[in-house]
Design an enzyme around this catalytic site. Structure first.
Site, PDB file in Angstrom:
ATOM      1  N   ASP A  13       0.937  -1.196   0.075  1.00 31.04           N
ATOM      2  CA  ASP A  13      -0.084  -0.231   0.048  1.00 31.04           C
ATOM      3  C   ASP A  13       0.862   1.369   0.045  1.00 31.04           C
ATOM      4  O   ASP A  13       1.961   1.395   0.569  1.00 31.04           O
ATOM      5  CB  ASP A  13      -0.946  -0.239   1.111  1.00 31.04           C
ATOM      6  CG  ASP A  13      -2.149   0.851   1.093  1.00 31.04           C
ATOM      7  OD1 ASP A  13      -2.304   1.579   0.037  1.00 31.04           O
ATOM      8  OD2 ASP A  13      -2.694   0.873   2.015  1.00 31.04           O
ATOM      9  N   GLY A  16       0.053   5.466  -4.371  1.00 29.13           N
ATOM     10  CA  GLY A  16      -0.191   6.769  -4.810  1.00 29.13           C
ATOM     11  C   GLY A  16       0.080   7.818  -4.013  1.00 29.13           C
ATOM     12  O   GLY A  16       0.696   8.973  -4.581  1.00 29.13           O
ATOM     13  N   TRP A  18       2.900   7.884  -2.379  1.00 28.04           N
ATOM     14  CA  TRP A  18       4.262   8.093  -2.539  1.00 28.04           C
ATOM     15  C   TRP A  18       4.543   8.946  -3.991  1.00 28.04           C
ATOM     16  O   TRP A  18       5.248   9.950  -4.005  1.00 28.04           O
ATOM     17  CB  TRP A  18       4.933   6.610  -3.213  1.00 28.04           C
ATOM     18  CG  TRP A  18       6.501   6.486  -3.479  1.00 28.04           C
ATOM     19  CD1 TRP A  18       7.488   6.426  -2.501  1.00 28.04           C
ATOM     20  CD2 TRP A  18       7.125   6.700  -4.634  1.00 28.04           C
ATOM     21  NE1 TRP A  18       8.586   6.484  -3.212  1.00 28.04           N
ATOM     22  CE2 TRP A  18       8.443   6.727  -4.677  1.00 28.04           C
ATOM     23  CE3 TRP A  18       6.406   6.966  -5.963  1.00 28.04           C
ATOM     24  CZ2 TRP A  18       9.383   6.817  -5.550  1.00 28.04           C
ATOM     25  CZ3 TRP A  18       7.439   7.020  -6.877  1.00 28.04           C
ATOM     26  CH2 TRP A  18       8.938   7.036  -6.788  1.00 28.04           C
ATOM     27  N   ARG A  26      -0.206   9.423 -10.230  1.00 28.66           N
ATOM     28  CA  ARG A  26      -0.359   8.092  -9.629  1.00 28.66           C
ATOM     29  C   ARG A  26       0.356   6.832 -10.413  1.00 28.66           C
ATOM     30  O   ARG A  26       0.998   5.992  -9.575  1.00 28.66           O
ATOM     31  CB  ARG A  26      -1.779   7.590  -9.203  1.00 28.66           C
ATOM     32  CG  ARG A  26      -2.385   8.528  -8.485  1.00 28.66           C
ATOM     33  CD  ARG A  26      -3.670   8.228  -8.232  1.00 28.66           C
ATOM     34  NE  ARG A  26      -3.919   6.758  -7.513  1.00 28.66           N
ATOM     35  CZ  ARG A  26      -4.039   6.605  -6.418  1.00 28.66           C
ATOM     36  NH1 ARG A  26      -3.793   7.572  -5.483  1.00 28.66           N
ATOM     37  NH2 ARG A  26      -4.202   5.178  -5.937  1.00 28.66           N
ATOM     38  N   ASN A  61     -10.808  -2.608  -6.203  1.00 23.21           N
ATOM     39  CA  ASN A  61     -10.150  -1.897  -6.988  1.00 23.21           C
ATOM     40  C   ASN A  61     -10.627  -1.268  -8.106  1.00 23.21           C
ATOM     41  O   ASN A  61     -10.452  -0.542  -8.904  1.00 23.21           O
ATOM     42  CB  ASN A  61      -8.464  -2.208  -7.099  1.00 23.21           C
ATOM     43  CG  ASN A  61      -7.683  -2.117  -6.001  1.00 23.21           C
ATOM     44  OD1 ASN A  61      -6.609  -3.083  -5.940  1.00 23.21           O
ATOM     45  ND2 ASN A  61      -7.827  -1.354  -5.038  1.00 23.21           N
ATOM     46  N   TRP A  62     -11.780  -2.109  -8.561  1.00 33.03           N
ATOM     47  CA  TRP A  62     -12.576  -1.879 -10.024  1.00 33.03           C
ATOM     48  C   TRP A  62     -12.963  -0.215  -9.851  1.00 33.03           C
ATOM     49  O   TRP A  62     -13.246   0.261 -10.637  1.00 33.03           O
ATOM     50  CB  TRP A  62     -13.536  -2.865 -10.068  1.00 33.03           C
ATOM     51  CG  TRP A  62     -12.796  -3.995 -10.487  1.00 33.03           C
ATOM     52  CD1 TRP A  62     -13.132  -5.235  -9.802  1.00 33.03           C
ATOM     53  CD2 TRP A  62     -12.258  -4.458 -11.509  1.00 33.03           C
ATOM     54  NE1 TRP A  62     -12.335  -6.319 -10.264  1.00 33.03           N
ATOM     55  CE2 TRP A  62     -12.042  -5.906 -11.511  1.00 33.03           C
ATOM     56  CE3 TRP A  62     -11.874  -4.003 -12.791  1.00 33.03           C
ATOM     57  CZ2 TRP A  62     -11.054  -6.580 -12.268  1.00 33.03           C
ATOM     58  CZ3 TRP A  62     -11.262  -4.568 -13.575  1.00 33.03           C
ATOM     59  CH2 TRP A  62     -10.951  -6.046 -13.536  1.00 33.03           C
ATOM     60  N   ARG A  64     -11.478   2.295  -8.957  1.00 38.22           N
ATOM     61  CA  ARG A  64     -10.542   3.416  -9.372  1.00 38.22           C
ATOM     62  C   ARG A  64     -10.852   3.652 -10.768  1.00 38.22           C
ATOM     63  O   ARG A  64     -11.762   3.270 -11.581  1.00 38.22           O
ATOM     64  CB  ARG A  64      -9.073   2.673  -9.202  1.00 38.22           C
ATOM     65  CG  ARG A  64      -8.959   2.463  -7.866  1.00 38.22           C
ATOM     66  CD  ARG A  64      -7.534   2.217  -7.712  1.00 38.22           C
ATOM     67  NE  ARG A  64      -7.359   2.033  -6.146  1.00 38.22           N
ATOM     68  CZ  ARG A  64      -6.164   2.049  -5.766  1.00 38.22           C
ATOM     69  NH1 ARG A  64      -4.949   2.368  -6.467  1.00 38.22           N
ATOM     70  NH2 ARG A  64      -6.133   1.825  -4.108  1.00 38.22           N
TER      71      ARG A  64
HETATM   72  C1  FPP Z   1      -1.772   0.351  -3.506  1.00 39.64           C
HETATM   73  O1  FPP Z   1      -1.399   1.662  -3.412  1.00 39.64           O
HETATM   74  C2  FPP Z   1      -1.395  -0.335  -4.398  1.00 39.64           C
HETATM   75  C3  FPP Z   1      -2.052  -1.083  -5.294  1.00 39.64           C
HETATM   76  C4  FPP Z   1      -3.641  -1.083  -5.338  1.00 39.64           C
HETATM   77  C5  FPP Z   1      -1.355  -1.831  -6.544  1.00 39.64           C
HETATM   78  C6  FPP Z   1      -0.342  -2.551  -6.326  1.00 39.64           C
HETATM   79  C7  FPP Z   1       0.162  -2.735  -7.525  1.00 39.64           C
HETATM   80  C8  FPP Z   1       1.711  -3.010  -7.949  1.00 39.64           C
HETATM   81  C9  FPP Z   1       2.641  -2.658  -6.729  1.00 39.64           C
HETATM   82  C10 FPP Z   1       2.296  -3.089  -8.924  1.00 39.64           C
HETATM   83  C11 FPP Z   1       2.046  -4.205  -9.580  1.00 39.64           C
HETATM   84  C12 FPP Z   1       2.531  -5.380  -9.278  1.00 39.64           C
HETATM   85  C13 FPP Z   1       3.081  -6.314  -9.896  1.00 39.64           C
HETATM   86  C14 FPP Z   1       3.481  -7.499  -9.221  1.00 39.64           C
HETATM   87  C15 FPP Z   1       3.630  -6.286 -11.235  1.00 39.64           C
HETATM   88  P1  FPP Z   1      -2.343   2.697  -3.635  1.00 39.64           P
HETATM   89  O2  FPP Z   1      -2.661   3.136  -5.003  1.00 39.64           O
HETATM   90  O3  FPP Z   1      -3.692   2.387  -3.126  1.00 39.64           O
HETATM   91  O4  FPP Z   1      -1.769   3.895  -2.945  1.00 39.64           O
HETATM   92  P2  FPP Z   1      -2.593   5.219  -1.754  1.00 39.64           P
HETATM   93  O5  FPP Z   1      -3.063   4.510  -0.960  1.00 39.64           O
HETATM   94  O6  FPP Z   1      -1.354   5.944  -1.448  1.00 39.64           O
HETATM   95  O7  FPP Z   1      -3.401   5.893  -2.765  1.00 39.64           O
END
Ligand code: FPP
Length: 227
Positions: A13, A16, A18, A26, A61-62, A64
């Site tokens: 997690d 985004g 980061w 993002r 996550n759909w 998004r």
């Molecule tokens: C959460 O951060 C991350 C995700 C929903 C996606 C995770 C995907 C990856 C790390 C890349 C793909 C992986 C592989 C193995 C190819 P967030 O977007 O929820 O962050 P935030 O909470 O700060 O918005």
């Protein structure tokens, strides 16, 4: 490493946030996140972790934007293309959990091919959770169970119907970015998992912090309800 956890599962997690901290879109956070996933997989292979599960896309996550969703799937597609030789070379078996019947067919076909290609790899299993949610998994398992004519041992046969069939329960579940919840991740399998939460955002999570999480796990006394 002596007595490492057998199975580590990670909620990756904070991609985004980061990116936001750096004034970047993002998707740049997801690119950095994917790099980090590769780094941590290599580290776990080196340290003798037998099972590593990474939560890459949840059933929720759909919600998004279409743009972000399609970017995440393109990252995954790219990963499959680039990593297959590497996985085989390092004897890493690839598996997915989650309902992949609902993801773009072009990608699910590639995932199945990669599972087959790495099926004989024995040093480590890398499990990517995709369109995964525990409640959805449990309901799908119950539906499978109900189709059986005769069920002798409900618990055993239910567990065989879960996506994680054949995979030991996670010993350690890590979540980055300061959130302290499981968010529908391995709810059945994580009944006795040790939890490790860190404020570090996933793209910044490195080998040192992984080691810290493992050491914290090693110091804990697991009683599984006994004493
Ligand atoms: C959460 O951060 C991350 C995700 C929903 C996606 C995770 C995907 C990856 C790390 C890349 C793909 C992986 C592989 C193995 C190819 P967030 O977007 O929820 O962050 P935030 O909470 O700060 O918005």
């Amino acid at each position: 490493m002596k007595n490492p956890p057998r199975h580590i599962a990670i909620v990756m997690d904070g991609n985004g946030r980061w990116a936001k901290k750096r004034n970047l879109p993002r998707i740049k956070g997801h690119i950095a996140g994917a790099k980090c996933a590769k780094k941590i997989t290599t580290f776990c292979r080196k340290e003798g972790i037998k099972f590593l599960t990474l939560y890459a896309f949840s059933t929720e996550n759909w919600k998004r934007s279409e743009k972000e969703i399609s970017f995440l799937f393109s990252l995954l597609e790219n990963y499959i293309k680039k990593e297959d030789k590497n996985l085989i070379k390092n004897e890493i078996r690839f598996r997915t959990i989650g309902d992949i019947s609902k993801i773009p067919p072009k990608i699910s076909a590639k995932l199945k091919t990669l599972e087959k290609k790495t099926g004989n790899c024995r040093q480590m299993t890398l499990i990517i959770a995709l369109n995964y949610g525990s409640r959805d998994e449990i309901i799908r398992a119950v539906k499978k169970l109900l189709r059986k004519k005769h069920v002798e041992n409900i618990r055993r046969e239910f567990e065989n119907c879960l996506d994680t069939s054949g995979i030991p329960d996670p010993d350690l579940i890590i979540r980055t970015s300061g959130e302290t919840r499981l968010s529908n991740f391995l709810l059945w399998q994580g009944a006795y998992s040790e939890l490790y939460f860190t404020k570090t955002l996933w793209p910044d999570f490195g080998e040192n912090e992984m080691m810290r999480a493992i050491n914290s796990f090693k110091r804990r006394k697991r009683r599984f309800g006994g004493y």
